[in-house]
Design a protein around this motif. Structure first.
Motif, short mmCIF file in Angstrom:
data_model
loop_
_atom_site.label_atom_id
_atom_site.label_comp_id
_atom_site.label_asym_id
_atom_site.label_seq_id
_atom_site.Cartn_x
_atom_site.Cartn_y
_atom_site.Cartn_z
N ALA A 107 0.83 -1.20 0.00
CA ALA A 107 0.00 0.00 0.00
C ALA A 107 0.87 1.25 0.00
O ALA A 107 0.60 2.22 -0.73
N ASP A 108 1.93 1.27 0.80
CA ASP A 108 2.81 2.44 0.86
C ASP A 108 3.49 2.67 -0.49
O ASP A 108 3.62 3.82 -0.94
N LEU A 109 3.90 1.59 -1.13
CA LEU A 109 4.55 1.73 -2.43
C LEU A 109 3.58 2.25 -3.48
O LEU A 109 3.94 3.07 -4.34
N ALA A 110 2.34 1.77 -3.43
CA ALA A 110 1.34 2.22 -4.40
C ALA A 110 1.03 3.69 -4.21
O ALA A 110 0.88 4.45 -5.20
N ILE A 111 0.90 4.13 -2.96
CA ILE A 111 0.64 5.55 -2.70
C ILE A 111 1.81 6.40 -3.20
O ILE A 111 1.61 7.43 -3.85
N LYS A 112 3.02 5.97 -2.90
CA LYS A 112 4.19 6.75 -3.31
C LYS A 112 4.30 6.84 -4.83
O LYS A 112 4.65 7.90 -5.38
N LYS A 113 3.98 5.75 -5.51
CA LYS A 113 4.08 5.75 -6.98
C LYS A 113 3.14 6.78 -7.59
O LYS A 113 3.52 7.51 -8.52
N LEU A 114 1.91 6.85 -7.09
CA LEU A 114 0.95 7.81 -7.64
C LEU A 114 1.25 9.23 -7.16
O LEU A 114 1.07 10.19 -7.91
N CYS A 115 1.71 9.36 -5.91
CA CYS A 115 2.01 10.70 -5.40
C CYS A 115 3.23 11.31 -6.07
O CYS A 115 3.39 12.54 -6.09
N ASP A 116 4.09 10.49 -6.62
CA ASP A 116 5.26 11.01 -7.33
C ASP A 116 4.88 11.79 -8.59
O ASP A 116 5.70 12.55 -9.13
N ASP A 146 2.72 17.60 -7.77
CA ASP A 146 3.70 18.67 -7.56
C ASP A 146 4.29 18.65 -6.16
O ASP A 146 5.38 19.18 -5.93
N TYR A 147 3.58 18.03 -5.23
CA TYR A 147 4.03 17.99 -3.83
C TYR A 147 3.89 16.55 -3.32
O TYR A 147 2.97 16.22 -2.55
N PRO A 148 4.81 15.68 -3.73
CA PRO A 148 4.67 14.25 -3.39
C PRO A 148 4.75 13.96 -1.90
O PRO A 148 4.05 13.08 -1.40
N LYS A 198 -0.71 25.23 2.59
CA LYS A 198 -0.93 23.78 2.65
C LYS A 198 -2.20 23.38 1.90
O LYS A 198 -2.20 22.41 1.12
N LEU A 199 -3.27 24.13 2.09
CA LEU A 199 -4.54 23.80 1.44
C LEU A 199 -4.43 23.96 -0.08
O LEU A 199 -4.97 23.14 -0.84
N SER A 200 -3.75 24.99 -0.52
CA SER A 200 -3.57 25.19 -1.96
C SER A 200 -2.77 24.05 -2.57
O SER A 200 -3.08 23.56 -3.66
N HIS A 201 -1.74 23.59 -1.88
CA HIS A 201 -0.92 22.49 -2.38
C HIS A 201 -1.72 21.18 -2.41
O HIS A 201 -1.55 20.37 -3.35
N MET A 202 -2.57 20.97 -1.43
CA MET A 202 -3.41 19.77 -1.43
C MET A 202 -4.39 19.79 -2.61
O MET A 202 -4.63 18.76 -3.25
N ALA A 203 -4.95 20.96 -2.88
CA ALA A 203 -5.86 21.08 -4.03
C ALA A 203 -5.10 20.89 -5.34
O ALA A 203 -5.62 20.28 -6.29
N ASP A 204 -3.88 21.40 -5.42
CA ASP A 204 -3.04 21.18 -6.61
C ASP A 204 -2.78 19.69 -6.82
O ASP A 204 -2.78 19.21 -7.97
N ASN A 205 -2.52 18.96 -5.74
CA ASN A 205 -2.29 17.52 -5.85
C ASN A 205 -3.55 16.80 -6.36
O ASN A 205 -3.46 15.83 -7.11
#
Length: 241
Positions: free
Chosen positions: A92-101, A104-106, A225-232
């Motif tokens: 699960a951690d690897l899957a999250i990291k792969k998509l979060c990469d 803009d803010y992994p 922080k909220l702007s970066h979360m929306a960007d993600n």
């Protein structure tokens, strides 16, 4: 006197015993249990209070539920189960990291999404991760609104700053509406509406920060922080086909 004989025990006493009679045994004490194996000359048995109870040697009956219960896992079985759980959590951690990469803010993506995800099966499609990202941004916005509400009630700032804080509260409320509109468009895979609503949320946080142009914003850290979360969220939405 022809039918009796005298037995002399000592010079002072004599007992008269019938020649054909059977010796009479002493009567047992009322508190003493009968002893069938005792000889005529055996001492009376001790009272029951002096005999310690003997432990029962009969094993208690086992219930059918206990008999049918599964035996505890062996060390090998327990190790296998634990290892499987670790592999699933690691996957699960690897899957999250792969998509979060792809965002803009992994780092922020991983830290904010991990508490909402359980098991790697939930990450089969990016659309599921997008729903989770919107939920995380919504929860963070509500938390900041609570902080902002207390700040407005207890602030001794000037009238202009206080009005700016109230405007920020309205902007955050608009962002929540936009997140909900984006969430409602996900089942139909309406990518246009999703992107439009998420972009509007980013604008809402920026508008709050613009309220303090030329001065120090007490909401700067929260807005960033909220702007970066929306960007993600927007970056993850671009992965949906």
């Amino acid at each position: 006197m022809s039918f009796f004989s005298f037995i002399w025990l000592n010079p002072a006493e004599a007992i008269c015993v019938h020649r054909n009679s059977t010796p009479v045994r002493p009567s047992p004490s009322p508190d003493s249990p009968p002893n069938s194996n005792a000889s005529p000359s055996h001492e009376p048995s001790p009272s029951p209070e002096l005999i310690p109870p003997q432990p029962s040697m009969v094993a208690p009956p086992q219930s059918s539920q206990a008999a049918d219960a599964d035996p505890p896992p062996t060390n090998v079985e327990a190790t296998t189960v634990l290892r499987g759980s670790l592999i699933q959590a690691g996957g699960a951690d690897l899957a999250i990291k792969k998509l979060c990469d792809t965002t803009d803010y992994p780092g922020l993506c991983v830290s904010t999404l991990s508490p909402f995800l359980v098991g790697s099966a939930l990450l089969a499609e990016p659309i599921v991760l997008l729903q989770t990202a919107i939920k995380a941004a919504t929860a963070e916005t509500k938390l900041v609104m609570m902080v902002l509400g207390r700040l407005i009630e207890t602030s001794y700032a000037d009238a202009k700053t206080l009005m700016s804080l109230k405007d920020c509260h309205d902007n955050y409320s608009d962002a929540l509406d936009n997140f909900q509109a984006a969430m409602d468009a996900i089942p139909n895979r309406d990518i246009g509406t999703i992107n439009s609503m998420l972009s509007a949320a980013v604008t809402d946080y920026g508008t709050c920060e613009d309220e303090f142009s030329g001065g120090s914003s007490p909401m700067a850290g929260h807005d960033s922080k909220l702007s970066h979360m929306a960007d993600n969220c927007l970056a993850i939405a671009s992965l949906i086909k």
